[in-house]
Write an enzyme that holds these catalytic residues in place. Structure first.
Site, PDB file in Angstrom:
ATOM      1  N   ALA A  15       0.826  -1.206   0.000  1.00 34.82           N
ATOM      2  CA  ALA A  15       0.000   0.000   0.000  1.00 34.82           C
ATOM      3  C   ALA A  15       0.862   1.258   0.000  1.00 34.82           C
ATOM      4  O   ALA A  15       0.555   2.245  -0.679  1.00 34.82           O
ATOM      5  CB  ALA A  15      -0.928  -0.008   1.212  1.00 34.82           C
ATOM      6  N   TYR A  58      -8.732   0.012  12.798  1.00 41.54           N
ATOM      7  CA  TYR A  58      -9.530  -0.254  11.590  1.00 41.54           C
ATOM      8  C   TYR A  58     -10.983   0.151  11.817  1.00 41.54           C
ATOM      9  O   TYR A  58     -11.636   0.724  10.935  1.00 41.54           O
ATOM     10  CB  TYR A  58      -9.471  -1.738  11.218  1.00 41.54           C
ATOM     11  CG  TYR A  58      -8.090  -2.296  10.967  1.00 41.54           C
ATOM     12  CD1 TYR A  58      -7.017  -1.464  10.647  1.00 41.54           C
ATOM     13  CD2 TYR A  58      -7.860  -3.672  11.050  1.00 41.54           C
ATOM     14  CE1 TYR A  58      -5.747  -1.991  10.425  1.00 41.54           C
ATOM     15  CE2 TYR A  58      -6.603  -4.201  10.822  1.00 41.54           C
ATOM     16  CZ  TYR A  58      -5.555  -3.357  10.516  1.00 41.54           C
ATOM     17  OH  TYR A  58      -4.304  -3.883  10.291  1.00 41.54           O
ATOM     18  N   LEU A  74      -4.620  -6.192   3.822  1.00 36.81           N
ATOM     19  CA  LEU A  74      -4.253  -6.984   4.999  1.00 36.81           C
ATOM     20  C   LEU A  74      -3.800  -8.388   4.592  1.00 36.81           C
ATOM     21  O   LEU A  74      -3.971  -8.792   3.436  1.00 36.81           O
ATOM     22  CB  LEU A  74      -5.455  -7.071   5.941  1.00 36.81           C
ATOM     23  CG  LEU A  74      -5.991  -5.738   6.479  1.00 36.81           C
ATOM     24  CD1 LEU A  74      -7.275  -5.964   7.270  1.00 36.81           C
ATOM     25  CD2 LEU A  74      -4.946  -5.044   7.332  1.00 36.81           C
ATOM     26  N   LYS A  97      -5.883  -9.311  -3.582  1.00 39.52           N
ATOM     27  CA  LYS A  97      -6.005 -10.710  -3.987  1.00 39.52           C
ATOM     28  C   LYS A  97      -5.100 -11.598  -3.140  1.00 39.52           C
ATOM     29  O   LYS A  97      -4.056 -11.112  -2.700  1.00 39.52           O
ATOM     30  CB  LYS A  97      -5.660 -10.835  -5.479  1.00 39.52           C
ATOM     31  CG  LYS A  97      -4.171 -10.606  -5.776  1.00 39.52           C
ATOM     32  CD  LYS A  97      -3.902 -10.184  -7.174  1.00 39.52           C
ATOM     33  CE  LYS A  97      -4.094  -8.703  -7.349  1.00 39.52           C
ATOM     34  NZ  LYS A  97      -3.237  -7.863  -6.481  1.00 39.52           N
ATOM     35  N   ASP A 177      -0.451 -16.322  -3.558  1.00 40.67           N
ATOM     36  CA  ASP A 177       0.217 -15.053  -3.841  1.00 40.67           C
ATOM     37  C   ASP A 177       0.301 -14.751  -5.327  1.00 40.67           C
ATOM     38  O   ASP A 177      -0.058 -13.657  -5.772  1.00 40.67           O
ATOM     39  CB  ASP A 177       1.616 -15.054  -3.221  1.00 40.67           C
ATOM     40  CG  ASP A 177       2.275 -13.685  -3.269  1.00 40.67           C
ATOM     41  OD1 ASP A 177       1.563 -12.675  -3.082  1.00 40.67           O
ATOM     42  OD2 ASP A 177       3.490 -13.624  -3.492  1.00 40.67           O
TER      43      ASP A 177
END
Length: 324
Positions: A15, A58, A74, A97, A177
């Site tokens: 991010a 959060y 996350l 994802k 991943d």
């Protein structure tokens, strides 16, 4: 274009380096808030978004009435829980994802999305890149004749035992991943779903670090053979090839455009010069955010839904079930 205020749950490295700057740069989007208890972790975000508001939790960010969209980077095992919470708080949601760890979990997300009347989807950015839209069009047009084979390779070397990609408790492994790319890209471009599959999988410390998947896909033009290799223990490599009766399409930087290399797609046909398309300066993360905003504010088409994500997760589930 209307402007939507975005908030990010957690100060994840991805991010910080990619999606945060993309939200800040995208037309119609404003990076307004970050949820992290650490002011130190918030500082790199404030370097490019100085008006950023930091929430200590959060829950506090989800309760902020100024936030329209929540981006969730996350660990994989938390995606479903926090996507549902963000929807329940009345936010639109873009979640990294894989958005779930099993296809059945996405059924609950679809129900939560529909009940909330908000847009929620998986952050599958490559479908927003023009190289993949061009590849899909070439396949639709039959530019390589009958599609007979597709093969994918995606690898990098990440032996760090402390990295979340190497921890079973966070949903690590090469298949969650990067298998999501190796499988989804062919599903998307060839409008195909898996038939019979065979998977050879190697594991370390409870996570898969190498997977070789072979079998067939069934697409708009019929059946074709399929092979995909993913690994988090090999030198970096990315390539996708669609091979037909009359030519082939090759993508040499299919997934991490402008990071691994420059995006380039080539159409090769016998007796004709190769057609090479390059895309310097195209940022698929920015395009993803802008398309998200247009969908929410204008009703524009969006190329990746929760139903699409469910199809890929069903293929991931099938890969694990096909292990030999």
């Amino acid at each position: 274009m209307a402007v939507l205020n975005w908030g990010i749950l957690g100060a994840a490295k991805f991010a910080r380096e990619h999606m945060g700057p993309a939200i800040h740069a995208a037309r119609g989007a404003r990076l307004a808030a970050l949820a992290t208890s650490s002011e130190e972790k918030a500082q790199p975000f404030k370097a490019f978004a100085p008006d950023l508001k930091r929430h200590d939790s959060y829950e506090a960010l989800l309760a902020d009435p100024a936030i329209d969209v929540v981006y969730i980077p996350l660990p994989n095992v938390l995606h479903v829980e926090w996507t549902k919470k963000a929807l329940a708080a009345g936010k639109h949601v873009l979640t990294e994802k894989p958005i779930a760890m099993a296809a059945s979990e996405i059924d609950g997300l679809i129900a939560a999305r529909d009940a909330a009347g908000k847009f929620a989807t998986e952050a599958y950015m490559i479908v927003h890149h023009p190289q993949w839209q061009l590849t899909r069009r070439w396949l639709d047009e039959g530019q390589i004749g009958e599609l007979r084979h597709a093969d994918v390779a995606f690898s990098f070397n990440n032996p760090d035992p402390g990295n979340i990609r190497n921890k079973p408790e966070t949903g690590g492994g090469s298949i969650p991943d990067i298998g999501v790319y190796a499988y989804s890209s062919v599903r998307y471009a060839a409008r195909a779903e898996p038939g019979d599959l065979r998977a050879v999988i190697e594991r370390e410390n409870g996570v898969d670090v190498f997977a070789q998947v072979t079998g067939e896909m069934i697409g708009a033009q019929g059946r074709f053979s399929y092979a995909a290799m993913t690994s988090t223990r090999l030198h970096p490599r990315q390539q996708v090839v669609f091979q037909g009766s009359e030519g082939l399409i090759r993508l040499t930087c299919p997934f991490n455009a402008n990071v691994f290399d420059q995006a380039e797609v080539t159409l090769c046909r016998k007796g004709e010069p190769d057609q090479v398309q390059r895309f310097p300066g195209v940022t698929q993360y920015v395009l993803q955010v802008e398309n998200f905003v247009r969908h929410v504010t204008e009703g524009a088409d969006y190329p990746w839904t929760l139903e699409d994500a469910r199809g890929t997760q069903a293929m991931i589930d099938k890969v694990y079930a096909s292990e030999v």
